[in-house]
Scaffold this active site. Structure first.
Site, PDB file in Angstrom:
ATOM      1  N   CYS A 165       0.828  -1.205   0.000  1.00 17.80           N
ATOM      2  CA  CYS A 165       0.000   0.000   0.000  1.00 17.80           C
ATOM      3  C   CYS A 165       0.861   1.252   0.000  1.00 17.80           C
ATOM      4  CB  CYS A 165      -0.896  -0.031   1.230  1.00 17.80           C
ATOM      5  SG  CYS A 165      -1.886   1.432   1.429  1.00 17.80           S
ATOM      6  N   CYS A 201      -8.864   0.180   6.443  1.00 21.47           N
ATOM      7  CA  CYS A 201      -7.592   0.876   6.559  1.00 21.47           C
ATOM      8  C   CYS A 201      -7.349   1.339   7.991  1.00 21.47           C
ATOM      9  CB  CYS A 201      -7.600   2.081   5.631  1.00 21.47           C
ATOM     10  SG  CYS A 201      -6.235   3.197   5.917  1.00 21.47           S
ATOM     11  N   CYS A 240       2.632  22.534   4.642  1.00 22.28           N
ATOM     12  CA  CYS A 240       2.539  21.074   4.586  1.00 22.28           C
ATOM     13  C   CYS A 240       3.700  20.504   3.778  1.00 22.28           C
ATOM     14  CB  CYS A 240       1.199  20.644   4.004  1.00 22.28           C
ATOM     15  SG  CYS A 240       0.881  21.356   2.387  1.00 22.28           S
TER      16      CYS A 240
END
Ligand code: SAH
Length: 461
Positions: A77, A163, A418
């Site tokens: 993933c 998840c 970010c």
């Protein structure tokens, strides 16, 4: 050295993406799912002139920082790639990344950085924190509908409805959609052929997990048998809003322009709580930008508020304001706040959010920060803010925006970021033009993944 050689190495460092780096005869090899301190046997998968890539075959001696991953899909993933690292090691990695970017890209002297740095703020909850998830839908080799996550650097879907980063309700919602697809033969979209209907399911949850929003992204104008799906989804406890979003384009962008509410409300209500107990509420629609880790968001905004050092009368610009979250935290303590944001729906929401929270000292303007900020300079009442806050997307601030800030000449600039690489580039520009970095702090908003948020305070020299 050749491709497919099997080598032994010790992980000495991590890349910005969190991949382990081992040096063999001075040449760096990047090996994912390894941790600083691991002694690892790896196979060379790619060899370039000055570096190579490897795949770990065996961890010969595990690092003291190594932990068992919680999710069986972690190797494939593309989501939480830092799962084999203890959370303490993850925080050290993130703190160092921000520091090193400011040092190297920002070219800020180490003594100034050491003076300004505050310790990284970690999460209390490192799994199941994400209030938003967008699950791609596809079809497995037997023709069954699946949904889950993209494999690393690919668009292959790994089937997983559970998840570890998301809320527990996601599983129930996703399985309801998959059941519906099987029963009524509603196919998932196929990127290759452009055929099929369901592309993504977007789920948002309020911080206290009492309200959930489900938005089904489809490749048609209408979802066949939508009433049946609505009936089953609406019976799930807490589901408050069900919508479809139409996206018929062959694109990686998840949402299209048109959203239609099928049942319940158009938005869900969420709150952000500051360190001083301030609670502000926000209506969130499927398209809104809203920070994904609500507990950390309150802490991040409180740091930004603290760095702004507001006494009550100041005027503040909040550039890249989204739905006005930071603007409203500033408005609580400042004289007035002007928020600027490119998405007009977000500005509509920001105005509503200001009203709902009883904050009348705000003004919100739609447009590009680099175009609106120069306009503000021409306005007598707005041209001289004491504080400018910026919170741009990953690519950082446009130079036009930074130049307008310099002309506005605020006492303080608070930069919420970010991406610490573009942050460092912009801080370098501001330092070269009369500002100095006084405080900065990394704030972990995305635990178990390599990205990190940071907040910087700059002061006019
Ligand atoms: N401060 C907000 C949003 C931060 S995300 C919050 O914390 O929730 C960055 C925002 O910048 C997004 O809402 C995006 O739509 C907006 N944006 C992107 N480019 C822009 C530009 N050139 N000018 C103004 N806003 C922009």
């Amino acid at each position: 050295m050749n491709k497919n050689d099997v080598l032994l190495g010790k992980i000495e460092d991590l890349t910005v993406e969190g991949e382990g780096v081992a040096k063999i005869d001075g040449m760096p090899f990047f090996i994912k799912d390894t941790v600083i301190g691991d002694e690892v046997k790896f196979v060379v998968t790619k060899l370039k002139k000055n570096y190579g890539y490897g795949r770990a075959l065996e961890i010969i001696t595990p690092s003291p920082d190594r932990v068992e991953p919680v999710c069986e899909h972690y190797k494939r993933c593309g989501g939480c790639t830092l799962q084999t690292m203890s959370y303490e090691a993850e925080l050290r990695f993130k703190e160092k990344k921000v520091y090193n970017n400011l040092l190297r890209i920002g070219e800020i002297p180490a003594d100034i950085l050491d003076e300004a740095m505050e310790p990284i703020l970690g999460c209390e909850k490192i799994y199941h924190y994400r209030n938003k998830a967008q699950f791609p839908f596809g079809t497995d080799k037997d023709g069954n509908p699946i949904c889950g996550f993209y494999a690393r650097r690919s668009h292959e879907i790994i089937a997983n409805t559970d998840c570890a980063l998301g809320m527990s309700i996601n599983k129930t919602i996703l399985e309801t959609v998959l059941e519906f697809q099987k029963k009524y033969d509603v196919a998932s979209y196929d990127e290759g052929s452009g055929k099929g209907i369901i592309r993504h399911v977007l789920i948002r949850s309020s911080k206290d997990e009492t309200e959930h929003m489900v938005c089904v992204v489809i490749n048609e104008d209408q979802l066949p048998k939508a009433d049946v799906l609505v009936e089953s989804l609406s019976s799930i406890e807490g589901v408050a809003s069900i919508s479809i979003n139409v996206n018929k384009k062959n694109t990686n962008v998840i949402l299209g322009d048109k959203t239609v509410t099928l049942w319940g409300k158009d938005t869900i209500l969420d709150t952000i709580e500051g360190n001083d107990g301030t609670v502000l509420s926000f209506e969130i629609s499927p398209q809104s930008f809203f920070q994904v880790n609500p507990t950390q968001t309150g802490k991040l905004y409180s740091i930004a508020q603290d760095y702004a050092d507001l006494k009550g009368g100041e005027s503040v610009w909040d550039l890249y304001c989204g739905i006005g979250t930071i603007s409203l935290f500033m408005a609580k303590k400042a004289g007035s706040v002007i928020g600027v944001e490119i998405v007009d729906k977000a500005i509509e929401d920001a105005k509503e959010n200001a009203k709902r929270n009883g904050l009348s000292n705000t003004e919100f303007l739609v447009g590009k920060a680099e175009e609106i900020a120069p306009e503000l300079l021409k306005r007598g009442d707005a041209a001289h803010p004491e504080v400018v806050v910026v919170d741009p997307p990953r690519k950082g601030c446009d130079e036009g925006c930074l130049s307008a800030i310099l002309t506005a000449s605020p006492d303080r600039v608070v930069y919420v970021s970010c991406d610490s690489a573009t942050l460092a580039r912009d801080v370098k520009f501001l330092r070269a033009n009369g500002y100095e970095i006084k405080r900065f702090r990394a704030v972990d908003q995305f635990s178990r993944g390599p990205h990190t948020e940071a907040c910087v305070k700059m002061v006019r020299k």
